[in-house]
Enzyme design. Structure first.
Site, mmCIF file in Angstrom:
data_model
loop_
_atom_site.group_PDB
_atom_site.id
_atom_site.type_symbol
_atom_site.label_atom_id
_atom_site.label_comp_id
_atom_site.label_asym_id
_atom_site.label_seq_id
_atom_site.Cartn_x
_atom_site.Cartn_y
_atom_site.Cartn_z
ATOM 1 N N VAL A 99 0.830 -1.208 0.000
ATOM 2 C CA VAL A 99 0.000 0.000 0.000
ATOM 3 C C VAL A 99 0.868 1.265 0.000
ATOM 4 O O VAL A 99 0.378 2.365 0.229
ATOM 5 C CB VAL A 99 -0.968 0.009 1.211
ATOM 6 C CG1 VAL A 99 -1.994 -1.110 1.087
ATOM 7 C CG2 VAL A 99 -0.215 -0.114 2.538
ATOM 8 N N HIS A 115 -4.579 -3.941 -2.381
ATOM 9 C CA HIS A 115 -5.055 -3.543 -1.056
ATOM 10 C C HIS A 115 -5.141 -2.028 -0.877
ATOM 11 O O HIS A 115 -5.179 -1.537 0.239
ATOM 12 C CB HIS A 115 -4.158 -4.162 0.025
ATOM 13 C CG HIS A 115 -4.194 -5.660 0.016
ATOM 14 N ND1 HIS A 115 -3.139 -6.444 0.402
ATOM 15 C CD2 HIS A 115 -5.178 -6.515 -0.361
ATOM 16 C CE1 HIS A 115 -3.468 -7.730 0.274
ATOM 17 N NE2 HIS A 115 -4.688 -7.794 -0.201
#
Ligand SMILES: [Zn+2]
Length: 296
Positions: A99, A115
């Site tokens: 991320v 994600h």
């Protein structure tokens, strides 16, 4: 082993699935990997985050400090090597479980961030999206004296913090709908990845000639399912990771090596192979026998 990997990658049609291990050399520790620090608290779940105000305060206090480390991190040689392979026409797509946005920062286009991204914030009340930079400014204003020492940051951008430090942290809400709960636009544990995003990843895997896993222990099914799909479709899987992974049993080749060193070597060895890969796109069933020998 690097030669074997280079031969496979030189054929093109590679889809990369990357994990925390690729970002460790950017100063973001992989808490599951061999080089990582043990995590002292369990990761935040969506259910706890949305239902427990105290847990949410703790999350944001930790994340507010962790963000400073994430925000100043930069792509490493591994990210840059993947971008070179992509620019050379050998990598068709990148799916990342990270991320931190470092593939994109390295110049890779159209990365599927499975994600989500820590540098974006979403309001759970009205759906409004804002930048983390903006939220960071607001949190600093709301917490002018807050500045606990950061001992260690985790890949999802939070740190370990004492309870008394958490207690004096002030959380801020959405300014657009005035009061909506803010959440980093990342997929928490207990939360599902948006279906469209998953479908896009499965599409990439189905069209791949090779699935190359970089720096993931494949502990979470969210990422591991793409390895399972590739195996089911007879698409070879290569895993480069420090330490064993839960996908090793499906891999045609596994390498245990630091990615920041291995990937530039790989990119150097296969440089120039792009033209051949583009002129002769692989046809299902007619690929390299070395790759598809075990198929059907
Ligand atoms: Zn809102």
């Amino acid at each position: 082993m690097v030669d074997a990997l280079a031969r496979l990658v030189a054929g093109g049609g590679v889809v990369v699935l990357s994990g925390a291990g690729l970002s460790t050399e950017s100063g973001i520790p992989d808490y599951r990997g061999a080089s990582g620090v043990a995590r002292r608290h369990t990761p935040m779940t969506y259910q706890v985050f949305t239902r427990d105000a105290q847990a949410r305060r703790r999350y944001w206090a930790r994340s507010h400090l962790g963000w400073r480390v994430i925000a100043r991190s930069a792509p490493n040689e591994g990210h840059r090597a993947v971008e070179r392979l992509q620019r050379g026409g050998l990598v068709d797509g990148i799916i990342t479980q990270n991320v931190d946005g470092l593939h994109t920062a390295a110049g890779s286009p159209q990365v599927v961030e499975l994600h989500g991204r820590l540098d974006e914030v979403v309001c759970l009340g009205c759906g409004n999206r804002t930048s983390r930079e903006e939220l960071d400014r607001r949190l600093r204003e709301a917490n002018p004296t807050f500045g606990a020492r950061v001992a260690a940051v985790n890949p999802d951008g939070d740190v370990d913090l004492a309870d008394d430090e958490v207690a004096r942290f002030r959380v801020v809400d959405c300014t657009f709908c005035r009061g909506g709960m803010l959440k980093p636009d990342v997929v928490f544990f207990g939360e599902t990845v948006p279906a469209q995003r998953v479908a896009r990843c499965f599409g990439l895997v189905a069209g791949a000639r090779l699935l190359l896993v970089l720096g993931s222990s494949l502990t979470v099914l969210s990422g591991r399912r793409f390895v399972l799909r590739a195996a089911k479709l007879g698409i070879p899987v290569v895993i480069v990771n420090q330490g064993p992974t839960r996908g090793d049993g499906y891999a045609a080749l596994t390498l245990d090596a630091p990615l920041g060193r291995l990937l530039p070597t790989l990119a150097d060895r296969v440089a120039g192979a792009a033209v051949g890969a583009r002129d002769h796109p692989p046809t299902p069933g007619q690929g390299d026998p070395e790759l598809h020998g075990g198929r059907g």
